[in-house]
Design an enzyme around this catalytic site. Structure first.
Site, PDB file in Angstrom:
ATOM      1  N   ALA A  94       7.284 -21.159 -29.886  1.00 32.98           N
ATOM      2  CA  ALA A  94       6.527 -21.741 -28.768  1.00 32.98           C
ATOM      3  C   ALA A  94       4.524 -21.461 -29.001  1.00 32.98           C
ATOM      4  O   ALA A  94       4.032 -21.076 -28.191  1.00 32.98           O
ATOM      5  CB  ALA A  94       6.617 -22.412 -27.455  1.00 32.98           C
ATOM      6  N   CYS A  95       4.186 -22.286 -30.363  1.00 34.73           N
ATOM      7  CA  CYS A  95       2.948 -21.435 -30.728  1.00 34.73           C
ATOM      8  C   CYS A  95       1.953 -22.170 -29.873  1.00 34.73           C
ATOM      9  O   CYS A  95       1.875 -23.314 -29.967  1.00 34.73           O
ATOM     10  CB  CYS A  95       3.137 -21.548 -32.122  1.00 34.73           C
ATOM     11  N   GLY A  96       0.123 -21.615 -31.026  1.00 38.05           N
ATOM     12  CA  GLY A  96      -0.726 -22.734 -30.640  1.00 38.05           C
ATOM     13  C   GLY A  96      -1.099 -22.749 -31.970  1.00 38.05           C
ATOM     14  O   GLY A  96      -1.016 -22.254 -33.412  1.00 38.05           O
TER      15      GLY A  96
ATOM     16  N   ASN B 289       3.800 -26.356 -34.146  1.00 35.87           N
ATOM     17  CA  ASN B 289       3.900 -25.760 -32.843  1.00 35.87           C
ATOM     18  C   ASN B 289       5.135 -26.298 -32.369  1.00 35.87           C
ATOM     19  O   ASN B 289       5.490 -27.328 -32.391  1.00 35.87           O
ATOM     20  CB  ASN B 289       3.066 -26.065 -31.711  1.00 35.87           C
TER      21      ASN B 289
END
Length: 575
Positions: A90-92, A316
């Site tokens: 769950a990235c930026g 993401n």
């Protein structure tokens, strides 16, 4: 910051703290000793959470509370978990692009600032310093490279960013393979360049597997798309050769090999990427766009090659249909043919790999499609389709796209998320949100000729406030996309993109040849037509598992409808 607490893990001191403005998640992985067992594939992740059970992404908290998944603290040691088929994140992520085609170092600075503000979207290992991954994709900095190496010419050369083994002998073997395979594909070696880095900013754990990093410059007589295909097939040939060299293993990895883009990434925190890669500090590093990414890997031990962006996209989210996508790609790849490859399709195989992450596999398929000739927007619409049934806005504003989706849904199953995808082939850069719509993304267009996309509001600091003026802004809805054409200087939103792509070919006419099976007229047999052995072989060949047979197919056969069932148990766990 609140006082830190600590836990000894077989001699390894793991510092745990609540999240301050730095917003870094710390964690350690371990395996149980003796008869004790762990969930999550023999691994435990420890995390410091704010008091009161608040989210680990909270930016402020009172005293830290150390939480874990078992009722007892166990002896644990660090492990290397190689099965990455369960990777989740769950990235930026986001990008900056100039509509006017301005190559400036300021674009790099803005992307660095945005990435630094994404630190809370990523995570660190137990040393509180080795990031899950962070990086950039930009145009190749031709001015910078030509100042270091003679013979570097934009349009005639390709640049490879290579992770090499730490051992000098093995690194030399990798370089030899790269040069030999490139020569066999008609490419001439211009030179090697050691990428200047500051190893002091790398975390302790990341330093243990830190590769030597070099750039290779290759010259070709081809240009444009033909050059990109030549470099692509060369990379596939290099990867195939490295696979046959067990002494190298996974220690030789090509981050990018292109005449358009280059990828700078690693197992780093957001705030240290620019200090690790000294190129990013050089005023000679100019680009018209920059994609930035901060990784959060929740179920696997991070690795340098798994940092993002990949070669085509930054992701993401997660691909929840991954196993089915891999099965179907594998079952069809031998039949793939296209005249642009001149009978060399077998050299492109395998396309996907069960040992690569969900992001990496999607990246491979998207890259193949764009190299074959699909426009980037078209490829993303095929791979990550919009939900088009019972869609009032679609029916009213762009109904023609229905035929496009219907035509391709039988040829390429959707890669469903939740997923926010930022992508570029060097000519265009854009963002696509999958049809679940569960990952945030906002965009801004300013009248000084820039487009900004980010998964967070505020990551650009006062950049937007100091811009000449915001011409348009909005957020990506489920299945929506935005795109910047770097060649023509245009910015397109979802409806315009959908109309343009769906009108390129007569999809409405083509879909008329699709015949829906008339199940009412089917004659159902009362006895099995296959032996149990033959049925099992066919189920395996087409990717059916036990759950598919028992929970879905049997229900459809018995009740004539797709069954709905709960995945998991809603009963509260005892304490």
């Amino acid at each position: 910051m609140a006082p830190a607490s600590s836990l000894s893990l077989s001699g390894l001191k793991t510092r745990c703290r609540c999240l301050s403005a730095k917003s870094t998640v710390t964690r350690a992985y371990g395996v149980c000793s003796s008869s004790e067992s762990l969930s999550l594939s023999s691994r435990r992740r420890f995390r410091s959470l704010p008091a009161g059970g608040a989210s680990h992404r909270a930016r402020h908290s009172a005293s830290p509370v150390f939480r874990y998944r078992s009722s007892a603290i166990v002896s644990a040691t660090a492990v290397d978990f190689d099965d990455i088929t369960r990777d989740r994140d769950a990235c930026g992520v986001g990008f900056i692009a100039s509509l006017e085609g301005k190559r400036t170092h300021e674009t790099v600075r803005k992307a660095v600032r945005a990435l630094e503000c994404m630190e809370h979207r990523g995570a660190c290992s137990a040393d509180d310093d080795s990031g899950d991954g962070a990086g950039f994709m930009t145009e190749i900095p031709w001015k910078l490279l030509s100042s270091d190496i003679d013979g570097v010419v934009e349009g005639e050369c390709g640049v490879g960013m290579i992770f090499l083994p730490q051992d000098a002998t093995r690194a030399a073997s990798c370089k030899k393979v790269i040069v030999e395979e490139a020569a066999a594909k008609g490419l001439e070696l211009v030179g090697w360049r050691d990428v200047p880095v500051d190893k002091e900013v790398v975390g302790k754990f990341a330093r243990e597997t830190e590769p030597e990093i070099a750039q290779v410059i290759l010259k070709s007589s081809l240009k444009g798309k033909e050059l990109e295909r030549q470099l692509y097939i060369t990379r596939k040939s290099i990867e195939a050769k490295i696979e046959t060299m067990p002494e190298i293993g996974d220690d030789c990895y090509i981050c990018s090999l292109s005449g358009k883009v280059v990828v700078y990434k690693g197992m780093l925190r957001s705030s240290v990427v620019q200090y690790f890669y000294l190129d990013l500090q050089s005023e000679l590093f100019e680009t018209v766009f920059a994609i930035y990414h901060r990784r959060f890997s929740t179920n696997t031990t991070p690795k340098w090659p798994l940092a993002q962006p990949m070669r085509f996209l930054g992701h993401n989210g997660e691909i929840n249909t991954l196993q089915g996508n891999l099965n179907l790609m594998m079952s069809r790849e031998k039949t793939l043919k296209h005249p642009v490859w001149n009978g060399k399709e077998d050299e492109l195989l395998p396309i996907c790999s069960p040992t690569a992450s969900d992001s990496a596999n999607l990246d491979r398929v998207a890259e193949l499609m764009t190299k074959t000739g699909f426009e980037v927007e078209e490829a993303m619409m095929i791979l990550v389709p919009e939900a088009y049934d019972n869609h009032p806005e679609l029916d009213e504003k762009y109904p023609e796209v229905k035929a496009f989706y219907r035509y391709y849904e039988g040829l390429q199953e959707g890669w469903d998320g939740p997923a926010l995808l930022i992508f570029s082939d060097g000519n265009k850069v854009g963002a696509r949100l999958d049809r679940n719509g569960l990952r945030p993304a906002r965009f801004w267009q300013t009248d000084d000729g820039y487009v900004y996309v980010a998964s967070e509001v505020g990551v650009f600091g006062d950049t937007l406030e100091s811009a000449s003026g915001v011409v348009s802004k909005g957020r990506l809805g489920p299945g929506h996309m935005v795109s910047v054409d770097l060649q023509n200087g245009t910015f397109s939103t979802n409806i315009d993109i959908a109309k343009s792509v769906s009108s390129n070919k007569p999809y409405e006419e083509w879909t008329k040849s699709i015949v829906d099976l008339d199940t009412d007229s089917c004659e159902y047999k009362s006895e099995p037509q296959w032996s149990a052995k033959d049925a099992l072989e066919m189920q395996v060949a087409f990717g059916y598992g036990l759950e598919d047979s028992q929970l879905i197919i049997e229900g459809m056969a018995a009740e004539g409808r797709e069954p709905t069932f709960c995945m998991g148990d809603t009963i509260a766990l005892p304490f």
